[in-house]
Design an enzyme around this catalytic site. Structure first.
Site, PDB file in Angstrom:
ATOM      1  N   GLU A 209       0.879  -1.180   0.000  1.00  0.00           N
ATOM      2  CA  GLU A 209       0.000   0.000   0.000  1.00  0.00           C
ATOM      3  C   GLU A 209       0.909   1.220   0.000  1.00  0.00           C
ATOM      4  O   GLU A 209       1.464   1.587   1.036  1.00  0.00           O
ATOM      5  CB  GLU A 209      -0.900  -0.014   1.248  1.00  0.00           C
ATOM      6  CG  GLU A 209      -1.860  -1.196   1.320  1.00  0.00           C
ATOM      7  CD  GLU A 209      -3.075  -1.022   0.428  1.00  0.00           C
ATOM      8  OE1 GLU A 209      -3.366   0.110   0.004  1.00  0.00           O
ATOM      9  OE2 GLU A 209      -3.734  -2.042   0.148  1.00  0.00           O
ATOM     10  N   CYS A 243      -2.321   9.629   2.845  1.00  0.00           N
ATOM     11  CA  CYS A 243      -1.850   9.104   1.552  1.00  0.00           C
ATOM     12  C   CYS A 243      -2.828   9.391   0.414  1.00  0.00           C
ATOM     13  O   CYS A 243      -2.422   9.486  -0.736  1.00  0.00           O
ATOM     14  CB  CYS A 243      -1.592   7.605   1.659  1.00  0.00           C
ATOM     15  SG  CYS A 243      -3.035   6.705   2.229  1.00  0.00           S
TER      16      CYS A 243
HETATM   17  P1  NAD Z   1       8.135   4.485   5.119  1.00  0.00           P
HETATM   18  O1  NAD Z   1       8.221   3.685   3.870  1.00  0.00           O
HETATM   19  O2  NAD Z   1       9.278   5.356   5.483  1.00  0.00           O
HETATM   20  O3  NAD Z   1       7.894   3.538   6.389  1.00  0.00           O
HETATM   21  C1  NAD Z   1       6.925   2.505   6.392  1.00  0.00           C
HETATM   22  C2  NAD Z   1       7.436   1.336   7.209  1.00  0.00           C
HETATM   23  O4  NAD Z   1       8.659   0.856   6.652  1.00  0.00           O
HETATM   24  C3  NAD Z   1       7.733   1.697   8.664  1.00  0.00           C
HETATM   25  O5  NAD Z   1       7.236   0.645   9.484  1.00  0.00           O
HETATM   26  C4  NAD Z   1       9.242   1.780   8.714  1.00  0.00           C
HETATM   27  O6  NAD Z   1       9.772   1.415   9.957  1.00  0.00           O
HETATM   28  C5  NAD Z   1       9.680   0.800   7.647  1.00  0.00           C
HETATM   29  N1  NAD Z   1      10.950   1.145   7.020  1.00  0.00           N
HETATM   30  C6  NAD Z   1      11.409   2.391   6.732  1.00  0.00           C
HETATM   31  N2  NAD Z   1      12.607   2.316   6.094  1.00  0.00           N
HETATM   32  C7  NAD Z   1      12.894   0.998   5.979  1.00  0.00           C
HETATM   33  C8  NAD Z   1      13.981   0.268   5.405  1.00  0.00           C
HETATM   34  N3  NAD Z   1      15.018   0.881   4.842  1.00  0.00           N
HETATM   35  N4  NAD Z   1      13.946  -1.083   5.454  1.00  0.00           N
HETATM   36  C9  NAD Z   1      12.903  -1.724   6.015  1.00  0.00           C
HETATM   37  N5  NAD Z   1      11.844  -1.083   6.577  1.00  0.00           N
HETATM   38  C10 NAD Z   1      11.840   0.253   6.564  1.00  0.00           C
HETATM   39  O7  NAD Z   1       6.772   5.299   4.977  1.00  0.00           O
HETATM   40  P2  NAD Z   1       6.173   6.377   5.930  1.00  0.00           P
HETATM   41  O8  NAD Z   1       7.053   7.589   5.904  1.00  0.00           O
HETATM   42  O9  NAD Z   1       5.858   5.778   7.254  1.00  0.00           O
HETATM   43  O10 NAD Z   1       4.788   6.712   5.238  1.00  0.00           O
HETATM   44  C11 NAD Z   1       4.668   7.645   4.211  1.00  0.00           C
HETATM   45  C12 NAD Z   1       4.395   6.999   2.892  1.00  0.00           C
HETATM   46  O11 NAD Z   1       3.439   5.971   3.034  1.00  0.00           O
HETATM   47  C13 NAD Z   1       3.803   7.956   1.882  1.00  0.00           C
HETATM   48  O12 NAD Z   1       4.377   7.740   0.628  1.00  0.00           O
HETATM   49  C14 NAD Z   1       2.331   7.599   1.866  1.00  0.00           C
HETATM   50  O13 NAD Z   1       1.675   7.906   0.662  1.00  0.00           O
HETATM   51  C15 NAD Z   1       2.395   6.138   2.091  1.00  0.00           C
HETATM   52  N6  NAD Z   1       1.141   5.675   2.675  1.00  0.00           N
HETATM   53  C16 NAD Z   1       0.345   4.878   1.939  1.00  0.00           C
HETATM   54  C17 NAD Z   1      -0.855   4.443   2.463  1.00  0.00           C
HETATM   55  C18 NAD Z   1      -1.780   3.543   1.693  1.00  0.00           C
HETATM   56  O14 NAD Z   1      -2.738   3.083   2.289  1.00  0.00           O
HETATM   57  N7  NAD Z   1      -1.529   3.264   0.434  1.00  0.00           N
HETATM   58  C19 NAD Z   1      -1.239   4.861   3.740  1.00  0.00           C
HETATM   59  C20 NAD Z   1      -0.389   5.674   4.452  1.00  0.00           C
HETATM   60  C21 NAD Z   1       0.806   6.086   3.924  1.00  0.00           C
END
Ligand code: NAD
Length: 454
Positions: A209, A243
Protein backbone atom coordinates in the site's frame (compact mmCIF):
# COMPACT_ATOMS: atom_id res chain seq x y z
CA UNK A 1 15.44 -10.15 19.81
CA UNK A 2 15.51 -13.49 18.05
CA UNK A 3 12.93 -13.03 15.31
CA UNK A 4 13.34 -16.55 13.95
CA UNK A 5 12.38 -17.95 17.35
CA UNK A 6 9.23 -15.81 17.44
CA UNK A 7 8.13 -16.86 13.97
CA UNK A 8 8.96 -20.52 14.73
CA UNK A 9 6.56 -20.36 17.67
CA UNK A 10 3.89 -18.75 15.50
CA UNK A 11 4.47 -21.42 12.87
CA UNK A 12 4.09 -24.19 15.44
CA UNK A 13 0.90 -22.56 16.70
CA UNK A 14 -0.50 -22.24 13.18
CA UNK A 15 0.22 -25.94 12.64
CA UNK A 16 -2.03 -26.84 15.58
CA UNK A 17 -4.90 -25.65 13.31
CA UNK A 18 -6.29 -23.52 16.14
CA UNK A 19 -6.64 -20.44 13.90
CA UNK A 20 -8.60 -22.45 11.32
CA UNK A 21 -11.44 -22.64 13.77
CA UNK A 22 -13.92 -19.83 13.04
CA UNK A 23 -14.98 -19.61 16.70
CA UNK A 24 -11.36 -18.97 17.68
CA UNK A 25 -11.11 -16.12 15.16
CA UNK A 26 -14.41 -14.60 16.36
CA UNK A 27 -13.23 -14.78 19.94
CA UNK A 28 -9.93 -13.04 19.07
CA UNK A 29 -11.67 -10.29 17.09
CA UNK A 30 -14.05 -9.58 19.97
CA UNK A 31 -11.13 -9.59 22.36
CA UNK A 32 -9.22 -7.12 20.17
CA UNK A 33 -12.18 -4.75 20.08
CA UNK A 34 -12.58 -4.82 23.84
CA UNK A 35 -8.82 -4.35 24.40
CA UNK A 36 -8.86 -1.30 22.12
CA UNK A 37 -11.96 0.10 23.82
CA UNK A 38 -10.54 -0.39 27.30
CA UNK A 39 -7.35 1.43 26.30
CA UNK A 40 -8.89 4.31 24.35
CA UNK A 41 -7.55 6.99 26.68
CA UNK A 42 -4.00 5.62 26.39
CA UNK A 43 -4.35 5.58 22.61
CA UNK A 44 -5.56 9.20 22.53
CA UNK A 45 -2.75 10.34 24.80
CA UNK A 46 0.03 8.56 22.90
CA UNK A 47 -0.91 9.95 19.49
CA UNK A 48 -1.34 13.43 20.98
CA UNK A 49 2.15 13.19 22.46
CA UNK A 50 3.50 12.19 19.05
CA UNK A 51 1.96 14.86 16.82
CA UNK A 52 -0.84 16.58 18.67
CA UNK A 53 -3.54 14.72 16.85
CA UNK A 54 -6.89 15.68 18.41
CA UNK A 55 -9.22 13.26 20.16
CA UNK A 56 -11.89 13.98 17.54
CA UNK A 57 -9.65 13.14 14.58
CA UNK A 58 -8.17 10.15 16.41
CA UNK A 59 -11.64 8.75 16.99
CA UNK A 60 -12.97 9.38 13.46
CA UNK A 61 -9.86 8.44 11.47
CA UNK A 62 -8.34 5.74 13.67
CA UNK A 63 -10.55 4.11 16.30
CA UNK A 64 -13.89 4.21 14.46
CA UNK A 65 -12.26 2.65 11.39
CA UNK A 66 -10.84 -0.24 13.44
CA UNK A 67 -14.12 -0.86 15.28
CA UNK A 68 -16.03 -0.77 12.01
CA UNK A 69 -13.67 -3.28 10.44
CA UNK A 70 -14.00 -5.67 13.38
CA UNK A 71 -17.80 -5.37 13.39
CA UNK A 72 -18.02 -6.12 9.67
CA UNK A 73 -15.66 -9.10 10.02
CA UNK A 74 -17.78 -10.52 12.85
CA UNK A 75 -20.92 -10.31 10.72
CA UNK A 76 -19.33 -11.69 7.54
CA UNK A 77 -16.65 -14.14 8.68
CA UNK A 78 -18.79 -17.26 8.26
CA UNK A 79 -19.86 -16.25 4.76
CA UNK A 80 -16.34 -15.29 3.63
CA UNK A 81 -14.84 -18.52 5.01
CA UNK A 82 -17.35 -20.85 3.34
CA UNK A 83 -16.28 -23.13 0.56
CA UNK A 84 -17.78 -21.94 -2.74
CA UNK A 85 -19.19 -24.43 -5.26
CA UNK A 86 -18.70 -23.73 -8.95
CA UNK A 87 -20.02 -25.52 -12.04
CA UNK A 88 -18.17 -28.60 -13.26
CA UNK A 89 -17.08 -29.25 -16.87
CA UNK A 90 -18.26 -32.18 -18.95
CA UNK A 91 -14.91 -34.00 -18.71
CA UNK A 92 -15.27 -34.42 -14.96
CA UNK A 93 -18.91 -35.43 -14.66
CA UNK A 94 -20.12 -36.86 -12.41
CA UNK A 95 -18.09 -34.69 -10.07
CA UNK A 96 -18.09 -31.53 -7.98
CA UNK A 97 -15.82 -28.50 -8.08
CA UNK A 98 -15.36 -26.00 -5.29
CA UNK A 99 -12.99 -23.39 -3.84
CA UNK A 100 -11.87 -23.37 -0.21
CA UNK A 101 -10.37 -20.22 1.32
CA UNK A 102 -7.44 -21.12 3.55
CA UNK A 103 -5.29 -18.76 5.63
CA UNK A 104 -1.86 -17.98 4.19
CA UNK A 105 -0.30 -18.76 7.58
CA UNK A 106 2.21 -16.60 9.41
CA UNK A 107 2.05 -13.02 8.25
CA UNK A 108 3.94 -9.78 8.77
CA UNK A 109 2.05 -6.47 8.81
CA UNK A 110 4.07 -3.27 8.57
CA UNK A 111 2.48 0.13 9.04
CA UNK A 112 3.23 3.75 8.14
CA UNK A 113 3.36 6.61 10.63
CA UNK A 114 0.60 8.93 9.41
CA UNK A 115 -2.34 6.94 10.82
CA UNK A 116 -0.25 4.84 13.19
CA UNK A 117 -3.09 2.76 14.66
CA UNK A 118 -5.44 1.88 11.85
CA UNK A 119 -2.80 1.40 9.13
CA UNK A 120 -1.29 -1.41 11.23
CA UNK A 121 -4.35 -2.78 13.02
CA UNK A 122 -6.88 -2.88 10.14
CA UNK A 123 -4.67 -5.26 8.07
CA UNK A 124 -4.07 -7.26 11.26
CA UNK A 125 -7.87 -7.56 11.68
CA UNK A 126 -8.12 -8.89 8.12
CA UNK A 127 -5.32 -11.38 8.78
CA UNK A 128 -6.98 -12.64 11.98
CA UNK A 129 -10.33 -12.91 10.19
CA UNK A 130 -8.69 -15.02 7.49
CA UNK A 131 -7.10 -17.29 10.14
CA UNK A 132 -3.47 -16.16 10.08
CA UNK A 133 -1.05 -15.50 12.92
CA UNK A 134 0.29 -11.95 12.93
CA UNK A 135 3.52 -10.13 13.60
CA UNK A 136 2.83 -6.42 13.46
CA UNK A 137 5.62 -3.86 13.01
CA UNK A 138 4.23 -0.34 13.42
CA UNK A 139 6.17 2.69 12.25
CA UNK A 140 8.80 3.77 14.78
CA UNK A 141 8.37 7.47 13.93
CA UNK A 142 5.40 8.16 16.24
CA UNK A 143 7.26 6.46 19.11
CA UNK A 144 4.49 6.77 21.70
CA UNK A 145 1.84 5.33 19.38
CA UNK A 146 4.13 2.45 18.47
CA UNK A 147 4.91 1.63 22.08
CA UNK A 148 1.29 1.81 23.27
CA UNK A 149 0.29 -0.64 20.53
CA UNK A 150 3.11 -2.97 21.56
CA UNK A 151 2.02 -2.71 25.18
CA UNK A 152 -1.69 -3.36 24.72
CA UNK A 153 -1.34 -6.11 22.12
CA UNK A 154 1.57 -7.91 23.76
CA UNK A 155 -0.07 -7.81 27.19
CA UNK A 156 -3.38 -9.14 25.89
CA UNK A 157 -2.55 -11.66 23.17
CA UNK A 158 -0.48 -14.79 23.12
CA UNK A 159 2.79 -14.13 21.20
CA UNK A 160 2.32 -17.36 19.23
CA UNK A 161 -0.75 -15.78 17.70
CA UNK A 162 -0.42 -11.96 17.61
CA UNK A 163 2.70 -10.05 18.52
CA UNK A 164 3.91 -6.49 18.03
CA UNK A 165 7.59 -6.00 17.30
CA UNK A 166 8.84 -2.44 17.49
CA UNK A 167 11.80 -1.01 15.65
CA UNK A 168 13.27 1.09 12.90
CA UNK A 169 15.42 0.24 9.89
CA UNK A 170 17.98 -2.09 11.58
CA UNK A 171 15.30 -4.16 13.34
CA UNK A 172 13.08 -4.30 10.26
CA UNK A 173 16.00 -5.32 8.08
CA UNK A 174 16.62 -8.29 10.40
CA UNK A 175 12.93 -9.12 10.60
CA UNK A 176 12.68 -9.22 6.81
CA UNK A 177 15.27 -12.01 6.63
CA UNK A 178 12.75 -14.38 8.23
CA UNK A 179 10.39 -16.28 5.95
CA UNK A 180 6.75 -15.20 6.23
CA UNK A 181 3.79 -16.58 4.30
CA UNK A 182 2.58 -13.07 3.43
CA UNK A 183 3.84 -9.53 3.95
CA UNK A 184 1.44 -6.61 4.08
CA UNK A 185 3.24 -3.28 3.88
CA UNK A 186 2.00 0.31 4.03
CA UNK A 187 4.53 3.04 3.35
CA UNK A 188 6.64 4.80 0.78
CA UNK A 189 7.53 3.62 -2.72
CA UNK A 190 11.32 3.28 -2.07
CA UNK A 191 10.77 1.17 1.05
CA UNK A 192 8.05 -0.78 -0.78
CA UNK A 193 10.74 -1.87 -3.24
CA UNK A 194 12.98 -3.03 -0.36
CA UNK A 195 10.10 -5.08 1.05
CA UNK A 196 9.32 -6.60 -2.36
CA UNK A 197 12.97 -7.64 -2.81
CA UNK A 198 13.18 -9.17 0.68
CA UNK A 199 9.93 -11.06 0.07
CA UNK A 200 11.13 -12.34 -3.31
CA UNK A 201 13.98 -14.24 -1.63
CA UNK A 202 11.36 -16.51 -0.02
CA UNK A 203 8.75 -16.21 -2.80
CA UNK A 204 6.51 -14.58 -0.20
CA UNK A 205 3.44 -12.84 -1.64
CA UNK A 206 3.08 -9.16 -0.80
CA UNK A 207 0.46 -6.48 -0.59
CA UNK A 208 2.04 -3.06 -0.96
CA UNK A 209 0.00 0.00 0.00
CA UNK A 210 2.09 2.89 -1.30
CA UNK A 211 1.63 6.55 -2.22
CA UNK A 212 1.81 9.02 -5.07
CA UNK A 213 0.49 12.37 -6.20
CA UNK A 214 -3.31 12.17 -6.17
CA UNK A 215 -4.94 14.85 -8.35
CA UNK A 216 -8.30 16.59 -7.93
CA UNK A 217 -9.66 17.62 -11.34
CA UNK A 218 -12.31 20.33 -11.28
CA UNK A 219 -14.41 21.41 -14.22
CA UNK A 220 -16.15 24.77 -14.61
CA UNK A 221 -19.72 23.50 -14.06
CA UNK A 222 -19.28 22.49 -10.39
CA UNK A 223 -20.84 23.86 -7.23
CA UNK A 224 -17.72 25.85 -6.30
CA UNK A 225 -18.54 26.36 -2.65
CA UNK A 226 -19.25 22.70 -1.93
CA UNK A 227 -16.23 21.58 -3.96
CA UNK A 228 -13.97 23.89 -1.96
CA UNK A 229 -15.47 22.76 1.34
CA UNK A 230 -14.93 19.06 0.56
CA UNK A 231 -11.43 19.68 -0.78
CA UNK A 232 -10.36 21.68 2.27
CA UNK A 233 -11.55 18.94 4.63
CA UNK A 234 -9.86 16.17 2.62
CA UNK A 235 -6.59 18.07 2.24
CA UNK A 236 -6.13 19.41 5.76
CA UNK A 237 -7.36 16.40 7.71
CA UNK A 238 -4.32 15.21 9.71
CA UNK A 239 -2.65 18.37 8.25
CA UNK A 240 -2.38 16.80 4.83
CA UNK A 241 -0.45 13.78 6.14
CA UNK A 242 -2.85 11.42 4.38
CA UNK A 243 -1.85 9.10 1.55
CA UNK A 244 -5.12 9.76 -0.31
CA UNK A 245 -5.32 13.51 0.34
CA UNK A 246 -5.75 15.50 -2.86
CA UNK A 247 -2.09 16.27 -3.57
CA UNK A 248 -2.77 18.99 -6.13
CA UNK A 249 -5.71 20.62 -7.88
CA UNK A 250 -6.20 20.90 -11.65
CA UNK A 251 -9.00 23.39 -12.22
CA UNK A 252 -10.60 24.82 -15.32
CA UNK A 253 -9.20 28.33 -15.83
CA UNK A 254 -12.73 29.73 -16.00
CA UNK A 255 -13.31 29.14 -12.25
CA UNK A 256 -9.71 29.24 -10.99
CA UNK A 257 -10.01 32.56 -9.11
CA UNK A 258 -13.44 31.81 -7.65
CA UNK A 259 -12.24 28.43 -6.41
CA UNK A 260 -9.24 30.00 -4.66
CA UNK A 261 -11.52 32.48 -2.89
CA UNK A 262 -13.83 29.67 -1.77
CA UNK A 263 -10.94 27.51 -0.56
CA UNK A 264 -9.58 30.39 1.51
CA UNK A 265 -13.03 31.04 2.99
CA UNK A 266 -13.37 27.41 4.09
CA UNK A 267 -9.89 27.28 5.60
CA UNK A 268 -10.65 30.41 7.58
CA UNK A 269 -13.96 29.13 8.86
CA UNK A 270 -12.40 25.83 9.98
CA UNK A 271 -10.18 25.53 13.01
CA UNK A 272 -6.95 24.92 11.09
CA UNK A 273 -4.77 27.38 12.93
CA UNK A 274 -1.18 26.96 14.02
CA UNK A 275 -2.02 28.31 17.49
CA UNK A 276 -4.90 25.85 17.90
CA UNK A 277 -3.98 23.05 20.34
CA UNK A 278 -5.89 20.65 18.09
CA UNK A 279 -3.99 21.52 14.91
CA UNK A 280 -1.98 18.40 14.13
CA UNK A 281 1.79 18.82 13.98
CA UNK A 282 4.08 17.74 11.20
CA UNK A 283 5.31 14.39 12.45
CA UNK A 284 9.04 15.24 12.73
CA UNK A 285 11.69 17.80 11.92
CA UNK A 286 12.78 15.99 8.74
CA UNK A 287 9.30 16.20 7.24
CA UNK A 288 8.86 19.77 8.50
CA UNK A 289 11.98 20.86 6.61
CA UNK A 290 11.04 18.86 3.52
CA UNK A 291 7.67 20.65 3.41
CA UNK A 292 9.13 24.05 4.19
CA UNK A 293 11.43 23.66 1.19
CA UNK A 294 8.48 23.05 -1.11
CA UNK A 295 6.89 26.42 -0.35
CA UNK A 296 7.99 29.05 -2.87
CA UNK A 297 6.94 32.33 -1.17
CA UNK A 298 6.17 34.13 -4.45
CA UNK A 299 3.62 31.44 -5.32
CA UNK A 300 1.82 31.41 -1.96
CA UNK A 301 -1.78 32.55 -2.38
CA UNK A 302 -2.72 31.90 1.23
CA UNK A 303 -0.96 30.66 4.38
CA UNK A 304 2.66 29.61 4.17
CA UNK A 305 3.36 30.17 7.84
CA UNK A 306 5.92 27.70 9.22
CA UNK A 307 6.35 27.53 13.00
CA UNK A 308 9.58 25.64 13.70
CA UNK A 309 9.11 25.51 17.46
CA UNK A 310 5.65 23.96 17.27
CA UNK A 311 6.48 21.94 14.14
CA UNK A 312 3.34 23.28 12.44
CA UNK A 313 2.66 24.65 8.97
CA UNK A 314 -0.50 26.62 8.33
CA UNK A 315 -2.81 25.50 5.51
CA UNK A 316 -1.00 26.75 2.43
CA UNK A 317 -2.46 27.34 -1.01
CA UNK A 318 -0.03 27.88 -3.89
CA UNK A 319 -1.09 29.28 -7.23
CA UNK A 320 0.54 29.72 -10.62
CA UNK A 321 2.22 26.36 -10.09
CA UNK A 322 3.50 24.27 -13.02
CA UNK A 323 4.50 20.64 -13.28
CA UNK A 324 8.19 21.58 -13.22
CA UNK A 325 7.95 23.27 -9.78
CA UNK A 326 9.53 21.73 -6.67
CA UNK A 327 6.14 21.07 -5.10
CA UNK A 328 5.17 18.89 -8.08
CA UNK A 329 8.28 16.66 -7.97
CA UNK A 330 7.19 14.37 -5.11
CA UNK A 331 4.18 13.46 -3.01
CA UNK A 332 3.53 16.45 -0.72
CA UNK A 333 2.15 14.66 2.35
CA UNK A 334 1.54 17.88 4.25
CA UNK A 335 -0.70 20.98 4.37
CA UNK A 336 0.33 22.48 1.02
CA UNK A 337 -2.14 22.55 -1.85
CA UNK A 338 -0.82 23.64 -5.26
CA UNK A 339 -3.53 24.80 -7.63
CA UNK A 340 -2.83 24.40 -11.34
CA UNK A 341 -5.23 25.44 -14.07
CA UNK A 342 -6.08 24.16 -17.53
CA UNK A 343 -7.65 25.46 -20.74
CA UNK A 344 -8.33 22.05 -22.23
CA UNK A 345 -9.22 18.93 -20.27
CA UNK A 346 -7.33 16.69 -22.72
CA UNK A 347 -4.11 18.53 -21.96
CA UNK A 348 -4.76 18.22 -18.21
CA UNK A 349 -5.27 14.47 -18.58
CA UNK A 350 -2.07 14.13 -20.63
CA UNK A 351 -0.11 16.05 -17.97
CA UNK A 352 -1.53 13.98 -15.10
CA UNK A 353 -0.68 10.77 -16.96
CA UNK A 354 2.98 11.82 -17.27
CA UNK A 355 3.27 11.22 -13.51
CA UNK A 356 3.12 7.72 -11.98
CA UNK A 357 -0.27 6.12 -11.48
CA UNK A 358 -1.67 7.78 -8.34
CA UNK A 359 -3.25 6.09 -5.33
CA UNK A 360 -6.36 8.25 -5.75
CA UNK A 361 -7.95 10.61 -8.22
CA UNK A 362 -10.87 12.92 -7.63
CA UNK A 363 -13.09 14.41 -10.27
CA UNK A 364 -15.48 17.25 -9.51
CA UNK A 365 -17.92 17.75 -12.36
CA UNK A 366 -21.61 17.71 -13.23
CA UNK A 367 -20.85 16.32 -16.67
CA UNK A 368 -21.41 12.59 -17.10
CA UNK A 369 -19.25 12.60 -20.24
CA UNK A 370 -16.29 14.19 -18.46
CA UNK A 371 -16.67 11.93 -15.43
CA UNK A 372 -16.65 8.83 -17.66
CA UNK A 373 -13.75 10.13 -19.73
CA UNK A 374 -11.56 10.67 -16.66
CA UNK A 375 -12.53 7.37 -15.03
CA UNK A 376 -11.70 5.59 -18.27
CA UNK A 377 -8.53 7.40 -19.33
CA UNK A 378 -6.59 7.80 -16.06
CA UNK A 379 -5.38 4.73 -14.20
CA UNK A 380 -5.38 5.13 -10.39
CA UNK A 381 -6.00 3.05 -7.25
CA UNK A 382 -9.45 4.37 -6.32
CA UNK A 383 -11.20 7.65 -5.82
CA UNK A 384 -14.37 9.66 -5.75
CA UNK A 385 -16.60 11.76 -7.95
CA UNK A 386 -17.52 15.12 -6.41
CA UNK A 387 -15.78 14.25 -3.14
CA UNK A 388 -12.36 13.30 -1.84
CA UNK A 389 -10.98 10.81 0.70
CA UNK A 390 -14.45 9.55 1.72
CA UNK A 391 -14.19 6.45 -0.51
CA UNK A 392 -11.72 5.12 2.10
CA UNK A 393 -14.61 4.75 4.55
CA UNK A 394 -16.61 2.47 2.25
CA UNK A 395 -16.08 -1.08 3.47
CA UNK A 396 -17.39 -2.62 0.27
CA UNK A 397 -14.76 -0.85 -1.81
CA UNK A 398 -11.39 -2.64 -1.97
CA UNK A 399 -8.70 -0.11 -1.06
CA UNK A 400 -5.32 -0.21 -2.80
CA UNK A 401 -3.09 1.26 -5.46
CA UNK A 402 -1.96 0.37 -8.96
CA UNK A 403 1.47 0.64 -10.59
CA UNK A 404 3.73 2.74 -8.36
CA UNK A 405 0.93 3.35 -5.85
CA UNK A 406 0.73 -0.29 -4.84
CA UNK A 407 -0.07 -3.94 -5.33
CA UNK A 408 -3.19 -5.59 -3.93
CA UNK A 409 -5.95 -4.21 -1.75
CA UNK A 410 -7.78 -4.60 1.57
CA UNK A 411 -10.76 -3.39 3.66
CA UNK A 412 -13.74 -5.66 4.30
CA UNK A 413 -13.94 -8.72 2.07
CA UNK A 414 -10.89 -7.60 0.05
CA UNK A 415 -8.86 -7.78 3.29
CA UNK A 416 -10.01 -11.33 3.94
CA UNK A 417 -9.07 -12.28 0.37
CA UNK A 418 -5.67 -10.63 0.74
CA UNK A 419 -4.73 -13.00 3.56
CA UNK A 420 -6.32 -16.11 2.02
CA UNK A 421 -5.23 -18.65 -0.52
CA UNK A 422 -8.13 -19.95 -2.60
CA UNK A 423 -7.69 -23.70 -2.91
CA UNK A 424 -9.39 -25.19 -5.96
CA UNK A 425 -10.76 -28.72 -5.62
CA UNK A 426 -12.26 -31.24 -8.04
CA UNK A 427 -14.03 -34.07 -6.25
CA UNK A 428 -14.94 -37.31 -8.05
CA UNK A 429 -16.77 -40.42 -6.91
CA UNK A 430 -15.99 -44.04 -7.75
CA UNK A 431 -19.35 -44.50 -9.53
CA UNK A 432 -18.27 -44.54 -13.18
CA UNK A 433 -15.17 -43.95 -15.27
CA UNK A 434 -15.01 -42.99 -18.96
CA UNK A 435 -12.13 -44.66 -20.77
CA UNK A 436 -11.72 -41.90 -23.30
CA UNK A 437 -8.63 -40.27 -21.72
CA UNK A 438 -6.68 -43.50 -21.27
CA UNK A 439 -4.17 -45.09 -23.62
CA UNK A 440 -4.26 -46.77 -26.10
CA UNK A 441 -5.20 -43.61 -28.04
CA UNK A 442 -7.36 -44.96 -30.87
CA UNK A 443 -8.88 -43.02 -33.75
CA UNK A 444 -12.39 -43.88 -32.49
CA UNK A 445 -11.57 -42.33 -29.13
CA UNK A 446 -10.21 -39.21 -30.85
CA UNK A 447 -13.42 -38.95 -32.92
CA UNK A 448 -15.54 -39.08 -29.73
CA UNK A 449 -13.28 -36.65 -27.95
CA UNK A 450 -13.60 -34.15 -30.78
CA UNK A 451 -17.38 -34.51 -30.69
CA UNK A 452 -17.42 -33.86 -26.95
CA UNK A 453 -14.96 -30.97 -26.93
CA UNK A 454 -16.41 -29.41 -30.10
P1 NAD B 1 8.14 4.48 5.12
O1 NAD B 1 8.22 3.68 3.87
O2 NAD B 1 9.28 5.36 5.48
O3 NAD B 1 7.89 3.54 6.39
C1 NAD B 1 6.93 2.50 6.39
C2 NAD B 1 7.44 1.34 7.21
O4 NAD B 1 8.66 0.86 6.65
C3 NAD B 1 7.73 1.70 8.66
O5 NAD B 1 7.24 0.65 9.48
C4 NAD B 1 9.24 1.78 8.71
O6 NAD B 1 9.77 1.41 9.96
C5 NAD B 1 9.68 0.80 7.65
N1 NAD B 1 10.95 1.15 7.02
C6 NAD B 1 11.41 2.39 6.73
N2 NAD B 1 12.61 2.32 6.09
C7 NAD B 1 12.89 1.00 5.98
C8 NAD B 1 13.98 0.27 5.41
N3 NAD B 1 15.02 0.88 4.84
N4 NAD B 1 13.95 -1.08 5.45
C9 NAD B 1 12.90 -1.72 6.02
N5 NAD B 1 11.84 -1.08 6.58
C10 NAD B 1 11.84 0.25 6.56
O7 NAD B 1 6.77 5.30 4.98
P2 NAD B 1 6.17 6.38 5.93
O8 NAD B 1 7.05 7.59 5.90
O9 NAD B 1 5.86 5.78 7.25
O10 NAD B 1 4.79 6.71 5.24
C11 NAD B 1 4.67 7.64 4.21
C12 NAD B 1 4.39 7.00 2.89
O11 NAD B 1 3.44 5.97 3.03
C13 NAD B 1 3.80 7.96 1.88
O12 NAD B 1 4.38 7.74 0.63
C14 NAD B 1 2.33 7.60 1.87
O13 NAD B 1 1.67 7.91 0.66
C15 NAD B 1 2.39 6.14 2.09
N6 NAD B 1 1.14 5.67 2.68
C16 NAD B 1 0.34 4.88 1.94
C17 NAD B 1 -0.86 4.44 2.46
C18 NAD B 1 -1.78 3.54 1.69
O14 NAD B 1 -2.74 3.08 2.29
N7 NAD B 1 -1.53 3.26 0.43
C19 NAD B 1 -1.24 4.86 3.74
C20 NAD B 1 -0.39 5.67 4.45
C21 NAD B 1 0.81 6.09 3.92
Amino acid sequence: MNYQEIIDKQRAFFETNATKNISFRIQQLKHLKSVLQQNEELLYNAIYADFKKSKYETYTTELAIMYHEIDLALVKIKKWSKKKSVSTGLANLPGKTYIIPEPFGNVLVMGAWNYPYQLSIVPAIAAITAGCTVIMKPSEIPANSSSIMAKIINENFSPEFFKVIEGGVPETTELLKVKFDKIFFTGSIPVGKIIYQAAAKHLTPVTLELGGKSPAIITKDVNIDMTAKRLVWAKFLNTGQTCIAPDYVMVDKAIHDDLLVAIQRHIESADYKVENQNYTQIVNQKNFERLQNMIEPEKVYFGGHCDVENRTISPTIMKGVSFSDKVMQEEIFGPILPVLSFDHLDQAITDIKKLSKPLSCYVFTKSKTIKNKILQEISFGGGAVNDAVMHFMEQNLPFGGVGNSGIGSYHGKAGFETFSHYKSILEKSFLIELNLKYSPYTSTKLKWLKRLVG
